[in-house]
Write a protein that holds these residues in place. Structure first.
Motif, PDB file in Angstrom:
ATOM      1  N   PRO A 262       0.795  -1.238   0.000  1.00  0.00           N
ATOM      2  CA  PRO A 262       0.000   0.000   0.000  1.00  0.00           C
ATOM      3  C   PRO A 262       0.824   1.284   0.000  1.00  0.00           C
ATOM      4  O   PRO A 262       0.409   2.289  -0.581  1.00  0.00           O
ATOM      5  CB  PRO A 262      -0.835  -0.126   1.274  1.00  0.00           C
ATOM      6  N   ASP A 263       2.006   1.280   0.640  1.00  0.00           N
ATOM      7  CA  ASP A 263       2.803   2.506   0.688  1.00  0.00           C
ATOM      8  C   ASP A 263       3.319   2.926  -0.679  1.00  0.00           C
ATOM      9  O   ASP A 263       3.678   4.091  -0.877  1.00  0.00           O
ATOM     10  CB  ASP A 263       3.977   2.340   1.658  1.00  0.00           C
ATOM     11  N   LEU A 264       3.362   1.988  -1.635  1.00  0.00           N
ATOM     12  CA  LEU A 264       3.776   2.364  -2.990  1.00  0.00           C
ATOM     13  C   LEU A 264       2.783   3.326  -3.630  1.00  0.00           C
ATOM     14  O   LEU A 264       3.125   4.051  -4.563  1.00  0.00           O
ATOM     15  CB  LEU A 264       3.940   1.120  -3.862  1.00  0.00           C
ATOM     16  N   LEU A 265       1.541   3.333  -3.127  1.00  0.00           N
ATOM     17  CA  LEU A 265       0.556   4.282  -3.647  1.00  0.00           C
ATOM     18  C   LEU A 265       1.009   5.719  -3.453  1.00  0.00           C
ATOM     19  O   LEU A 265       0.727   6.587  -4.288  1.00  0.00           O
ATOM     20  CB  LEU A 265      -0.785   4.069  -2.958  1.00  0.00           C
ATOM     21  N   LYS A 266       1.691   5.980  -2.339  1.00  0.00           N
ATOM     22  CA  LYS A 266       2.182   7.333  -2.091  1.00  0.00           C
ATOM     23  C   LYS A 266       3.201   7.742  -3.147  1.00  0.00           C
ATOM     24  O   LYS A 266       3.222   8.891  -3.614  1.00  0.00           O
ATOM     25  CB  LYS A 266       2.791   7.405  -0.693  1.00  0.00           C
ATOM     26  N   LEU A 267       4.047   6.790  -3.548  1.00  0.00           N
ATOM     27  CA  LEU A 267       5.014   7.054  -4.611  1.00  0.00           C
ATOM     28  C   LEU A 267       4.303   7.299  -5.931  1.00  0.00           C
ATOM     29  O   LEU A 267       4.637   8.245  -6.663  1.00  0.00           O
ATOM     30  CB  LEU A 267       5.969   5.855  -4.742  1.00  0.00           C
ATOM     31  N   ILE A 268       3.299   6.457  -6.231  1.00  0.00           N
ATOM     32  CA  ILE A 268       2.561   6.600  -7.489  1.00  0.00           C
ATOM     33  C   ILE A 268       1.916   7.974  -7.581  1.00  0.00           C
ATOM     34  O   ILE A 268       2.036   8.671  -8.598  1.00  0.00           O
ATOM     35  CB  ILE A 268       1.485   5.504  -7.602  1.00  0.00           C
ATOM     36  N   VAL A 269       1.223   8.372  -6.523  1.00  0.00           N
ATOM     37  CA  VAL A 269       0.510   9.654  -6.548  1.00  0.00           C
ATOM     38  C   VAL A 269       1.480  10.826  -6.612  1.00  0.00           C
ATOM     39  O   VAL A 269       1.226  11.828  -7.295  1.00  0.00           O
ATOM     40  CB  VAL A 269      -0.434   9.768  -5.333  1.00  0.00           C
ATOM     41  N   LYS A 270       2.608  10.721  -5.917  1.00  0.00           N
ATOM     42  CA  LYS A 270       3.619  11.786  -6.003  1.00  0.00           C
ATOM     43  C   LYS A 270       4.152  11.928  -7.414  1.00  0.00           C
ATOM     44  O   LYS A 270       4.403  13.042  -7.899  1.00  0.00           O
ATOM     45  CB  LYS A 270       4.768  11.498  -5.032  1.00  0.00           C
ATOM     46  N   MET A 271       4.335  10.802  -8.089  1.00  0.00           N
ATOM     47  CA  MET A 271       4.916  10.827  -9.435  1.00  0.00           C
ATOM     48  C   MET A 271       3.875  11.164 -10.508  1.00  0.00           C
ATOM     49  O   MET A 271       4.156  11.905 -11.444  1.00  0.00           O
ATOM     50  CB  MET A 271       5.540   9.468  -9.748  1.00  0.00           C
ATOM     51  N   LYS A 272       2.659  10.605 -10.371  1.00  0.00           N
ATOM     52  CA  LYS A 272       1.667  10.717 -11.440  1.00  0.00           C
ATOM     53  C   LYS A 272       0.608  11.780 -11.194  1.00  0.00           C
ATOM     54  O   LYS A 272      -0.005  12.277 -12.159  1.00  0.00           O
ATOM     55  CB  LYS A 272       0.946   9.370 -11.636  1.00  0.00           C
ATOM     56  N   GLY A 273       0.377  12.110  -9.910  1.00  0.00           N
ATOM     57  CA  GLY A 273      -0.781  12.944  -9.603  1.00  0.00           C
ATOM     58  C   GLY A 273      -2.035  12.082  -9.669  1.00  0.00           C
ATOM     59  O   GLY A 273      -2.095  11.114 -10.428  1.00  0.00           O
ATOM     60  N   LEU A 274      -3.042  12.409  -8.895  1.00  0.00           N
ATOM     61  CA  LEU A 274      -4.271  11.603  -8.875  1.00  0.00           C
ATOM     62  C   LEU A 274      -4.952  11.548 -10.238  1.00  0.00           C
ATOM     63  O   LEU A 274      -5.639  10.578 -10.556  1.00  0.00           O
ATOM     64  CB  LEU A 274      -5.250  12.172  -7.849  1.00  0.00           C
ATOM     65  N   GLU A 275      -4.759  12.569 -11.050  1.00  0.00           N
ATOM     66  CA  GLU A 275      -5.469  12.644 -12.329  1.00  0.00           C
ATOM     67  C   GLU A 275      -5.037  11.575 -13.323  1.00  0.00           C
ATOM     68  O   GLU A 275      -5.721  11.337 -14.327  1.00  0.00           O
ATOM     69  CB  GLU A 275      -5.303  14.030 -12.956  1.00  0.00           C
ATOM     70  N   ASN A 276      -3.913  10.907 -13.074  1.00  0.00           N
ATOM     71  CA  ASN A 276      -3.429   9.883 -14.006  1.00  0.00           C
ATOM     72  C   ASN A 276      -3.502   8.475 -13.423  1.00  0.00           C
ATOM     73  O   ASN A 276      -2.912   7.539 -13.980  1.00  0.00           O
ATOM     74  CB  ASN A 276      -1.986  10.182 -14.421  1.00  0.00           C
TER      75      ASN A 276
END
Length: 397
Positions: A262-276
């Motif tokens: 689940p903590d990888l979600l923080k990396l994803i959102v930081k990199m992609k933004g919620l819109e992607n």
């Protein structure tokens, strides 16, 4: 025309929350939304739901990657299976979806696509989750990253076969998951770009360089990020690295707490933004069913305590998470507001499919796809295109 009213509701609008509001639905569209003081009159012949005490009335969720539910799989190829899945999805707050195939012999895929085309043409879409099209996952994938896809049916990317399948489907294929590094001179990719089909990299063993080249040629989507693709390495960022770094790539995630930490979600959102970022379930036929043995693409899958694995190899084989549980998980792990929850489960999907003019938000003139949540966030009422698709027993008395 039939009328349906939601009264005294806390309504999640596009950029605000309306307290003590109403939603008036006529036929399959939202007729009007506003404060209770301005609610139109209604008669005993109309359907009326008092939402006092409910958490929210929010836009229905959209699952762009789901294989099955309730004991059915889209590869079963029958109207009974398609309708059974559509009914089951509505119970979890999913009001529309892409029917997702799996790698199989090309003859079987062709029959399934034709059956899905017939279902789309014959089904009104009312009272069940609406099929928006098809997500073709495989068979143009890399055997080294096959995951739960049957290896014997994997074939190289083939634009001629794709054209035949798209014709069989009535042009309903909206996304195709394939391994771009195997696409000779990006021939298939060029065809997808020309026809407006979303090119998604998945079950791919491409290097970082190969992935970036494919993105430059039109790949714009990553199927279930982290799963079925080359991961990050300090000397080769791989498919995952390319997907995270490139602004034009949208990524699917399976928020079940099993497919990635689940903590990888923080990396994803930081990199992609919620819109992607787009939440999916990758649900299989065992969703909503007891633990046991199930079939996926002709392979036996063992389902135990929320985890689905191929019985022969132990590879993850889809999931049984619901869209609403995915939403709740994301909210817990990322501390999302209700608008952010909707963005990642509905708004982004509608935009991705070019349907934001009628899906993804509660607004007059749009499709009446609405979910009413209870105090604990559970789905209590699902409206699909103006018709009741699910009502939890005892939720409205």
């Amino acid at each position: 025309m039939r009328n349906l009213f939601l009264l005294n509701a806390t309504i999640v609008l596009e950029d605000s929350i309306l307290q003590q509001g109403f939603i008036h639905i006529k036929a399959d569209k939202i007729e009007s939304v506003g404060e209770m003081a301005n609610c139109p009159s209604f008669s005993d012949a109309d359907q009326v739901f008092d939402c006092t005490g409910k958490q929210y009335a929010m836009p229905g969720m959209i699952d762009i990657h789901v294989h099955g539910a309730a004991g059915y799989d889209f590869m079963d190829g029958s109207h009974e299976a398609f309708e059974g899945i559509a009914m089951a999805l509505a119970k979890e707050g999913t009001t529309s979806f892409l029917a997702t195939t799996i790698t199989n012999p090309i003859e079987h895929i062709a029959v399934t696509l034709k059956s899905l085309e017939n279902y789309c043409a014959q089904s009104s879409g009312l009272g069940v989750a609406e099929m928006l099209g098809i997500h073709l996952e495989g068979p143009f994938i890399n055997k080294k990253q096959k995951g739960a896809q049957p290896e014997s049916a994997i074939i190289p990317p083939n634009s001629k076969v794709f054209r035949e399948w798209q014709e069989l489907s009535g042009n309903t294929i909206k996304i195709i998951t394939f391994a771009p590094e195997l696409d000779n001179q990006f021939e298939l990719l060029a065809e997808l770009k020309k026809t407006g089909v979303i090119a998604s990299m998945g079950h791919t063993n491409a290097s970082y360089g190969e992935t970036m080249d494919a993105i430059d040629h039109g790949v714009s989507h990553a199927t279930h990020l982290f799963n079925g693709m080359k991961g990050m390495h300090h000397r080769d960022p791989g498919v995952v690295g390319a997907a995270l770094l490139h602004d034009d790539v949208h990524v699917e995630i399976i928020p079940d707490g099993i497919h990635f930490h689940p903590d990888l979600l923080k990396l994803i959102v930081k990199m992609k933004g919620l819109e992607n970022v787009l939440a999916i379930t990758d649900g299989m036929r065992a969703k909503g069913m007891p633990d046991g043995e199930y079939d996926l693409g002709g392979q036996q899958v063992t389902v135990r305590e929320g985890t689905c694995v191929l019985s022969a190899s132990g590879s993850l084989a889809g999931s049984i998470v619901t869209m609403n549980q995915a939403r709740l998980n994301l909210t817990k792990w990322l501390n999302l507001s209700i608008h952010e929850q909707i963005q990642i489960t509905s708004v982004n999907q509608a935009k991705r499919l070019g349907l934001s003019g009628r899906k993804g938000s509660i607004k007059a003139g749009k499709d009446a796809d609405i979910v009413v949540l209870g105090r604990d966030g559970e789905v209590e009422l699902t409206i699909c295109r103006g018709s009741i698709a699910y009502e939890r027993i005892g939720a409205f008395v």
